[in-house]
Design an enzyme around this catalytic site. Structure first.
Site, mmCIF file in Angstrom:
data_model
loop_
_atom_site.group_PDB
_atom_site.id
_atom_site.type_symbol
_atom_site.label_atom_id
_atom_site.label_comp_id
_atom_site.label_asym_id
_atom_site.label_seq_id
_atom_site.Cartn_x
_atom_site.Cartn_y
_atom_site.Cartn_z
ATOM 1 N N GLU A 382 -60.736 7.432 48.276
ATOM 2 C CA GLU A 382 -60.147 7.869 49.368
ATOM 3 C C GLU A 382 -60.832 8.323 50.727
ATOM 4 O O GLU A 382 -60.561 8.278 51.777
ATOM 5 C CB GLU A 382 -59.240 9.107 49.096
ATOM 6 C CG GLU A 382 -58.159 8.705 48.009
ATOM 7 C CD GLU A 382 -56.898 7.764 48.454
ATOM 8 O OE1 GLU A 382 -56.702 7.828 49.831
ATOM 9 O OE2 GLU A 382 -56.430 6.974 47.744
ATOM 10 N N SER A 383 -62.035 9.125 50.504
ATOM 11 C CA SER A 383 -62.726 9.691 51.531
ATOM 12 C C SER A 383 -64.313 9.965 51.422
ATOM 13 O O SER A 383 -64.738 10.284 52.524
ATOM 14 C CB SER A 383 -62.089 11.315 51.489
ATOM 15 O OG SER A 383 -62.824 12.120 50.189
#
Length: 461
Positions: A382-383
């Site tokens: 995700e990040s």
């Protein structure tokens, strides 16, 4: 931005277009096109289509003619949920200008819309037309693969097998070759050809070690369920000890003189980007700092020594995305593919797949019944462990929670007090919300982690 904030600007822009169109405009095609976009932004989708139609019907030689077709079909597909009309729009374009440079692209979009509509027979036929009529289109290979998937779903196993075998002959990347062979194996298995399936799964497992299809084939060969955790694993990482071993490997791999100090930044500390980035980072201006550090990293693409130094510094400072990219950059300089990196010092992969924020994450994984490696993998995807990051869609923080989703989770948990959307950038809040949300999807889909992860990414709908 939310539509409420856009409204005054879009209405002003539309008023300006009205005035332009009333005064014998030199370029009415562009005006109608942007009028359609503006009307779309206001949520008036059916009305927007009438303006795209004006471009399509009245300005056939306009540079935005194909874009008008695309916007019309996309509005039908994405906003009006009218896949049938979207298919018709895409196919009309292909019928009118079959030699247009975007004809293959629009035919591919028509196939995707047909699949979305549930018309699998039409989807399979359209995917096959893409590869047959437009073999030079960038997604032509993907089209033949998807035609195989579609035939498989229809139970047309002979046609599916033919498509997957054809895809294998044109596959370029290891991932493509592995995906073709995986589905060849799966088709053999479904047809009851267990010996052929076993051979194909074994071939798949050897094509792209560490790639999804090869790893999944290995699961099947060992009769393991998807996402089965390793029987033994160690979350504890001692980067300091591992760094010493990595330094020795660096010296031998890149012929670095013994007197060269690899433990600190060296003359890299005088680099303006390092100095500016460090100051910005300590001021809490994280995105600006990341920009400075990334500029330095990209300038060092072919310098493994300086990149190695940068990697240490980024880990120590907590700039994990740049640290991860820098570690991979050193391995690239050593000409190591993903599978080969398993033979490099573990220091590099422990940075690339680190246990960052484990003091928060491990208790949450235990509380919600997840293997910690699954949650760590989700955060990485995700990040890349960047807590301040915000996506183009507005998702925030380590686990990329949308503000509206965050508000719902806050209501469910009744925590934290005085919650604001900006709290999604706080690691504790993001990790708690994300793990809670993933657990909610897992439970809603009866423990199916494939479905839970898809729902996490795209929404439970």
């Amino acid at each position: 931005p939310p539509r409420s904030t856009l409204f005054p600007y879009t209405t002003l822009f539309r008023s300006a277009l009205d005035r332009y169109l009333q005064n014998t405009p030199a370029d009415p095609g562009s005006a109608y096109y942007f009028y359609g976009l503006t009307t779309n932004a206001l949520g008036e989708y059916a009305k927007a289509i009438t303006y795209f139609d004006k471009v399509i019907e009245e300005h056939k030689d306009h540079s935005l003619w194909d874009d008008a077709y695309e916007q019309k079909a996309y509005t039908q597909w994405a906003y009006l949920n009218d896949n049938v009309s979207a298919i018709a729009s895409f196919l009309q374009f292909v019928e009118k200008v079959p030699s247009h440079e975007r004809a293959g692209e629009f035919l591919y979009y028509a196939a995707l819309a047909a699949e979305r509509e549930g018309n699998l027979d039409q989807a399979a036929e359209l995917f096959e037309r893409v590869i047959n009529l437009y073999p030079g289109y960038s997604e032509a290979g993907r089209s033949i693969f998807l035609s195989g998937i579609t035939h498989f779903r229809l139970g047309n196993y002979d046609e599916a097998m033919a498509a997957f075998m054809r895809f294998e002959t044109i596959a370029i990347s290891l991932q493509e070759r592995a995906s073709a062979n995986f589905w060849i194996a799966k088709t053999h298995s479904t047809r009851g050809e267990s010996d052929s399936a076993q051979i194909a799964y074994q071939k798949t497992a050897n094509i792209d070690p560490t790639g999804y299809y090869s790893e999944r084939a290995r699961d099947i060969l060992h009769q393991r369920e998807p996402f089965s955790p390793p029987q033994s694993y160690d979350i504890g990482i001692d980067l300091e000890t591992e760094r010493d071993r990595a330094e020795n490997w660096m010296r031998s791999t890149f012929n670095i003189p013994a007197e060269t100090d690899l433990k600190d930044l060296g003359n890299l500390s005088n680099e303006g980007g390092i100095q500016r980035g460090t100051a910005l980072w300590r001021l809490g201006l994280y995105e600006e700092a990341r920009g400075e550090f990334e500029s330095v990293r990209l300038a060092l693409l072919n310098d493994p020594v300086q990149t190695f130094r940068l990697t240490h510094y980024m880990v120590d400072l907590g700039v994990y995305r740049t640290a991860i990219m820098s570690a991979r950059q050193v391995l690239d300089n050593a000409l190591l593919d993903d599978a080969s990196t398993l033979g490099a010092p573990i220091y590099f992969n422990h940075i690339r797949f680190g246990t960052y924020y484990s003091d928060i994450l491990l208790p949450l994984a235990q509380e919600y019944g997840f293997h910690p490696l699954l949650v760590l993998s989700l955060v990485r995807q995700e990040s890349l462990f960047e807590g301040f990051v915000r996506s183009s869609a507005g998702a925030r923080g380590l686990m990329q929670i949308m503000p509206a989703t965050g508000a719902d989770i806050h209501n469910n948990l009744a925590w934290p007090e005085n919650y604001q959307p900006e709290d999604l950038y706080r690691p504790l809040v993001s990790l708690t919300f994300g793990t809670h949300y993933l657990a909610k999807q897992r439970d809603a889909f009866d423990g199916n982690l494939y479905a839970a992860l898809a729902a996490y990414n795209g929404g439970p709908g």
